[in-house]
Design a protein around this motif. Structure first.
Motif, PDB file in Angstrom:
ATOM      1  N   GLY A  72     -59.505  -4.149 -32.550  1.00 11.55           N
ATOM      2  CA  GLY A  72     -59.785  -2.866 -31.934  1.00 11.55           C
ATOM      3  C   GLY A  72     -59.784  -2.815 -30.424  1.00 11.55           C
ATOM      4  O   GLY A  72     -59.927  -1.739 -29.861  1.00 11.55           O
ATOM      5  N   ALA A  73     -59.663  -3.920 -29.720  1.00  6.11           N
ATOM      6  CA  ALA A  73     -59.751  -3.849 -28.263  1.00  6.11           C
ATOM      7  C   ALA A  73     -59.057  -5.044 -27.630  1.00  6.11           C
ATOM      8  O   ALA A  73     -59.061  -6.144 -28.188  1.00  6.11           O
ATOM      9  CB  ALA A  73     -61.215  -3.797 -27.814  1.00  6.11           C
ATOM     10  N   VAL A  74     -58.470  -4.822 -26.456  1.00  6.53           N
ATOM     11  CA  VAL A  74     -57.780  -5.877 -25.706  1.00  6.53           C
ATOM     12  C   VAL A  74     -58.102  -5.739 -24.228  1.00  6.53           C
ATOM     13  O   VAL A  74     -58.153  -4.632 -23.685  1.00  6.53           O
ATOM     14  CB  VAL A  74     -56.247  -5.798 -25.890  1.00  6.53           C
ATOM     15  CG1 VAL A  74     -55.550  -6.841 -25.038  1.00  6.53           C
ATOM     16  CG2 VAL A  74     -55.850  -5.964 -27.331  1.00  6.53           C
ATOM     17  N   THR A  75     -58.331  -6.862 -23.570  1.00  9.79           N
ATOM     18  CA  THR A  75     -58.401  -6.932 -22.117  1.00  9.79           C
ATOM     19  C   THR A  75     -57.939  -8.326 -21.716  1.00  9.79           C
ATOM     20  O   THR A  75     -57.800  -9.204 -22.575  1.00  9.79           O
ATOM     21  CB  THR A  75     -59.829  -6.629 -21.608  1.00  9.79           C
ATOM     22  OG1 THR A  75     -59.836  -6.590 -20.178  1.00  9.79           O
ATOM     23  CG2 THR A  75     -60.812  -7.690 -22.065  1.00  9.79           C
ATOM     24  N   THR A  76     -57.655  -8.540 -20.437  1.00 11.31           N
ATOM     25  CA  THR A  76     -57.076  -9.810 -20.010  1.00 11.31           C
ATOM     26  C   THR A  76     -57.646 -10.230 -18.655  1.00 11.31           C
ATOM     27  O   THR A  76     -58.349  -9.464 -17.984  1.00 11.31           O
ATOM     28  CB  THR A  76     -55.544  -9.699 -19.863  1.00 11.31           C
ATOM     29  OG1 THR A  76     -55.243  -8.928 -18.691  1.00 11.31           O
ATOM     30  CG2 THR A  76     -54.897  -9.039 -21.075  1.00 11.31           C
ATOM     31  N   SER A  77     -57.291 -11.439 -18.254  1.00 17.98           N
ATOM     32  CA  SER A  77     -57.664 -11.890 -16.912  1.00 17.98           C
ATOM     33  C   SER A  77     -56.929 -11.092 -15.841  1.00 17.98           C
ATOM     34  O   SER A  77     -57.283 -11.147 -14.664  1.00 17.98           O
ATOM     35  CB  SER A  77     -57.390 -13.388 -16.748  1.00 17.98           C
ATOM     36  OG  SER A  77     -56.051 -13.711 -17.075  1.00 17.98           O
ATOM     37  N   GLY A  78     -55.913 -10.311 -16.239  1.00 15.19           N
ATOM     38  CA  GLY A  78     -55.278  -9.383 -15.315  1.00 15.19           C
ATOM     39  C   GLY A  78     -56.206  -8.241 -14.947  1.00 15.19           C
ATOM     40  O   GLY A  78     -56.071  -7.645 -13.874  1.00 15.19           O
ATOM     41  N   ASP A  79     -57.154  -7.909 -15.832  1.00 14.69           N
ATOM     42  CA  ASP A  79     -58.216  -6.963 -15.496  1.00 14.69           C
ATOM     43  C   ASP A  79     -59.280  -7.646 -14.646  1.00 14.69           C
ATOM     44  O   ASP A  79     -59.815  -7.070 -13.697  1.00 14.69           O
ATOM     45  CB  ASP A  79     -58.884  -6.424 -16.772  1.00 14.69           C
ATOM     46  CG  ASP A  79     -58.070  -5.336 -17.453  1.00 14.69           C
ATOM     47  OD1 ASP A  79     -57.143  -4.794 -16.826  1.00 14.69           O
ATOM     48  OD2 ASP A  79     -58.374  -5.020 -18.620  1.00 14.69           O
ATOM     49  N   ASP A 103     -56.840 -20.097 -14.966  1.00 12.59           N
ATOM     50  CA  ASP A 103     -56.403 -19.791 -16.331  1.00 12.59           C
ATOM     51  C   ASP A 103     -55.941 -18.355 -16.499  1.00 12.59           C
ATOM     52  O   ASP A 103     -56.502 -17.425 -15.917  1.00 12.59           O
ATOM     53  CB  ASP A 103     -57.537 -20.050 -17.328  1.00 12.59           C
ATOM     54  CG  ASP A 103     -57.895 -21.519 -17.447  1.00 12.59           C
ATOM     55  OD1 ASP A 103     -56.980 -22.329 -17.678  1.00 12.59           O
ATOM     56  OD2 ASP A 103     -59.090 -21.850 -17.309  1.00 12.59           O
ATOM     57  N   ARG A 104     -54.926 -18.202 -17.340  1.00 17.21           N
ATOM     58  CA  ARG A 104     -54.502 -16.893 -17.819  1.00 17.21           C
ATOM     59  C   ARG A 104     -55.147 -16.713 -19.188  1.00 17.21           C
ATOM     60  O   ARG A 104     -54.996 -17.570 -20.072  1.00 17.21           O
ATOM     61  CB  ARG A 104     -52.981 -16.816 -17.925  1.00 17.21           C
ATOM     62  CG  ARG A 104     -52.261 -17.045 -16.600  1.00 17.21           C
ATOM     63  CD  ARG A 104     -50.760 -17.169 -16.805  1.00 17.21           C
ATOM     64  NE  ARG A 104     -50.224 -15.933 -17.345  1.00 17.21           N
ATOM     65  CZ  ARG A 104     -49.849 -14.895 -16.610  1.00 17.21           C
ATOM     66  NH1 ARG A 104     -49.968 -14.956 -15.287  1.00 17.21           N
ATOM     67  NH2 ARG A 104     -49.359 -13.803 -17.142  1.00 17.21           N
ATOM     68  N   VAL A 105     -55.845 -15.597 -19.384  1.00 22.72           N
ATOM     69  CA  VAL A 105     -56.662 -15.409 -20.578  1.00 22.72           C
ATOM     70  C   VAL A 105     -56.454 -14.012 -21.150  1.00 22.72           C
ATOM     71  O   VAL A 105     -56.326 -13.037 -20.409  1.00 22.72           O
ATOM     72  CB  VAL A 105     -58.165 -15.596 -20.261  1.00 22.72           C
ATOM     73  CG1 VAL A 105     -58.985 -15.677 -21.549  1.00 22.72           C
ATOM     74  CG2 VAL A 105     -58.395 -16.832 -19.396  1.00 22.72           C
ATOM     75  N   ILE A 106     -56.422 -13.932 -22.481  1.00 20.61           N
ATOM     76  CA  ILE A 106     -56.424 -12.652 -23.186  1.00 20.61           C
ATOM     77  C   ILE A 106     -57.669 -12.615 -24.062  1.00 20.61           C
ATOM     78  O   ILE A 106     -58.000 -13.607 -24.714  1.00 20.61           O
ATOM     79  CB  ILE A 106     -55.169 -12.483 -24.071  1.00 20.61           C
ATOM     80  CG1 ILE A 106     -53.898 -12.563 -23.222  1.00 20.61           C
ATOM     81  CG2 ILE A 106     -55.204 -11.152 -24.828  1.00 20.61           C
ATOM     82  CD1 ILE A 106     -52.626 -12.702 -24.043  1.00 20.61           C
ATOM     83  N   ASP A 124     -56.218 -18.661 -24.904  1.00 23.24           N
ATOM     84  CA  ASP A 124     -55.625 -19.417 -23.807  1.00 23.24           C
ATOM     85  C   ASP A 124     -54.162 -19.006 -23.717  1.00 23.24           C
ATOM     86  O   ASP A 124     -53.353 -19.344 -24.590  1.00 23.24           O
ATOM     87  CB  ASP A 124     -55.759 -20.920 -24.092  1.00 23.24           C
ATOM     88  CG  ASP A 124     -55.177 -21.794 -22.984  1.00 23.24           C
ATOM     89  OD1 ASP A 124     -54.368 -21.289 -22.184  1.00 23.24           O
ATOM     90  OD2 ASP A 124     -55.520 -22.988 -22.938  1.00 23.24           O
ATOM     91  N   ALA A 125     -53.810 -18.252 -22.661  1.00 16.35           N
ATOM     92  CA  ALA A 125     -52.453 -17.732 -22.505  1.00 16.35           C
ATOM     93  C   ALA A 125     -51.702 -18.417 -21.372  1.00 16.35           C
ATOM     94  O   ALA A 125     -50.754 -17.857 -20.827  1.00 16.35           O
ATOM     95  CB  ALA A 125     -52.512 -16.222 -22.266  1.00 16.35           C
ATOM     96  N   ASN A 126     -52.106 -19.628 -21.015  1.00 13.71           N
ATOM     97  CA  ASN A 126     -51.427 -20.339 -19.937  1.00 13.71           C
ATOM     98  C   ASN A 126     -49.983 -20.675 -20.287  1.00 13.71           C
ATOM     99  O   ASN A 126     -49.112 -20.675 -19.411  1.00 13.71           O
ATOM    100  CB  ASN A 126     -52.196 -21.617 -19.600  1.00 13.71           C
ATOM    101  CG  ASN A 126     -53.498 -21.333 -18.871  1.00 13.71           C
ATOM    102  OD1 ASN A 126     -53.493 -20.693 -17.828  1.00 13.71           O
ATOM    103  ND2 ASN A 126     -54.610 -21.780 -19.428  1.00 13.71           N
ATOM    104  N   ASP A 127     -49.714 -20.963 -21.556  1.00 16.11           N
ATOM    105  CA  ASP A 127     -48.355 -21.254 -22.021  1.00 16.11           C
ATOM    106  C   ASP A 127     -47.940 -20.126 -22.960  1.00 16.11           C
ATOM    107  O   ASP A 127     -48.438 -20.045 -24.084  1.00 16.11           O
ATOM    108  CB  ASP A 127     -48.324 -22.596 -22.749  1.00 16.11           C
ATOM    109  CG  ASP A 127     -46.926 -22.971 -23.227  1.00 16.11           C
ATOM    110  OD1 ASP A 127     -45.996 -22.143 -23.080  1.00 16.11           O
ATOM    111  OD2 ASP A 127     -46.769 -24.083 -23.770  1.00 16.11           O
TER     112      ASP A 127
END
Length: 436
Positions: A132-139, A149-152, A182-185
């Motif tokens: 039901g919900a998404v946010t990321t380290s881009g926020d 780290d890149r994170v979702i 973990d969205a680094n790769d």
């Protein structure tokens, strides 16, 4: 309290951007077949209408902090809190790439514009749970990373039917958890679970958050989630530097013989604050939220949920986020301790499951009208509305049918969302091209 700049990489030139595929993901032939019930092009909802506060545009959110002594007592009993990096070290559950996902799951992806990246959660790990919900380290930070780290973050709820209303599970029958991905790769996404909780008994214990996760924003060191736990609750706030480890594997939640349990999750996030609404019948309630970095200061945008057969328009709001370093990740409040909207609109679009605002445009994700169908993604402003067209009949039912909240990763230019067990992304630029 950590400050925003502390999490930025020292050398931004080395930041790796996610590589978009040269072509969109190949959808199965079935994904392009639009059901007969969807063939009729829906009437456009028209332009947004500005709403004055005395017309219903006022939605003050009163801020309440969990006493620091409660949080310290809980940490003393559970052990020193950990950060996001420690959680990612335990991310050992793989997300499958789209080609390896079931065809039935892939059919829920958008038709036009198509996703450029997509992954799926295993059915065995998400059975009886609803995305039901998404946010990321881009926020979280404008360089797109949390530390290095890149994170979702992918939010899930138990106890509410897939595609149902946003009223949520009955008290005591639902839980909410977040997958730390973990969205680094980009070729190898992996995750682990954290349960969302609320401290009780002066911080001597915690209970699960009983609410669907229909909206979620990670801003600086705070995670804000929409909630329908009680009549006046609107948002709960979690601190990403106050993540606790569960020590007992059990279906229970809270203190148990031998330690602490989180319904099978390895980690627990205890709430540090909440925002509540004014009382009264028919009071509006934010159902989905997202972050807008195109404003100054950055802002939180929210949409309420009005059913397709509702007799009124859907209201949209914008709240300013605080620039005060001592209030990192929180809304701007006045002397009364309340956050008032800085902007409010009405739209004829109903059954809104995701909202995104960028510059002058508002993007509203309208759910499919029937199970297994596709929804519509509208872009609206004060001058009109547009949606992509697809299929031989030029239907506007081109978006994912079961998608949830929308999140814009400014550093990569991607919009992230979920559709059932599918987690997907596509460039905002491709959405705008399709809407022309």
């Amino acid at each position: 309290m950590k400050h925003r700049g502390r999490h930025r990489r020292r050398r931004r030139g080395r930041a790796l951007r996610a590589t978009l595929a040269g072509t969109a993901l190949a959808l199965t032939a079935a994904a392009t077949l639009i059901s007969a019930s969807q063939a009729t092009v829906a009437d456009a909802p028209g332009a947004l209408r500005t709403v004055a506060s005395d017309e219903g545009g006022r939605l003050p959110l009163a801020e309440h902090r969990v006493p620091g002594a409660w949080l310290d007592r809980l940490a003393s009993a559970m052990g020193r809190p950990v950060g996001v990096g420690a959680v990612l070290e335990d991310a050992d559950r793989p997300l499958r790439r789209a080609a390896d996902c079931p065809a039935a799951e892939r059919r829920s992806l958008p038709v036009e514009p198509a996703a450029t990246r997509a992954y799926c959660f295993a059915g065995s790990d998400t059975r009886d749970w609803r995305a039901g919900a998404v946010t990321t380290s881009g926020d979280a930070d404008d360089d797109g990373r949390w530390g290095s780290d890149r994170v979702i973050l992918s939010g899930w709820s138990r106890g509410a039917a897939e595609g149902g209303s946003l009223d949520g599970p009955a008290p005591g029958q639902g839980l909410a958890r977040v997958a730390f991905v973990d969205a680094n790769d980009p070729a190898r996404l992996r995750y682990t679970w954290a349960l969302l909780a609320v401290p009780v008994d002066g911080g001597r214990d915690y209970r699960g958050l009983v609410s669907p996760l229909s909206g979620m924003v990670w801003y600086q060191d705070k995670l804000l989630v929409t909630t329908r736990e009680r009549d006046r609750d609107a948002l709960f706030v979690y601190d990403m530097d106050r993540i606790q480890r569960a020590t007992v594997t059990s279906d229970a939640v809270g203190r148990v013989p031998g330690g602490w349990a989180a319904h099978g999750s390895r980690y627990v996030l205890p709430a540090v604050a909440s925002y509540t609404l004014p009382g009264g019948d028919g009071a509006p309630r934010p159902a989905t939220v997202s972050l807008d970095r195109s404003t100054s200061p950055d802002s939180l945008v929210a949409s309420e949920w009005v059913p397709a057969d509702g007799d009124r328009r859907t209201r949209l709001w914008r709240y300013a986020l605080s620039r005060d370093p001592d209030r990192a990740g929180l809304l701007t409040t006045g002397s009364s301790g309340k956050a008032d909207p800085v902007e409010a609109y009405e739209t004829k679009t109903t059954d809104v499951r995701g909202v995104l605002a960028h510059r002058s445009g508002w993007y509203l994700d309208r759910a499919a009208g029937d199970p297994g169908g596709h929804g519509t993604l509208w872009r609206q402003d004060t001058e009109g509305a547009r949606a992509a067209e697809c299929g031989t009949d030029e239907t506007r039912h081109c978006w994912s049918g079961r998608s949830a909240s929308l999140s814009y990763w400014q550093e990569t230019g991607e919009v992230w969302s979920q559709s059932g067990r599918m987690l997907f992304a596509l460039p905002l630029a491709s959405i705008d091209r399709a809407l022309r």
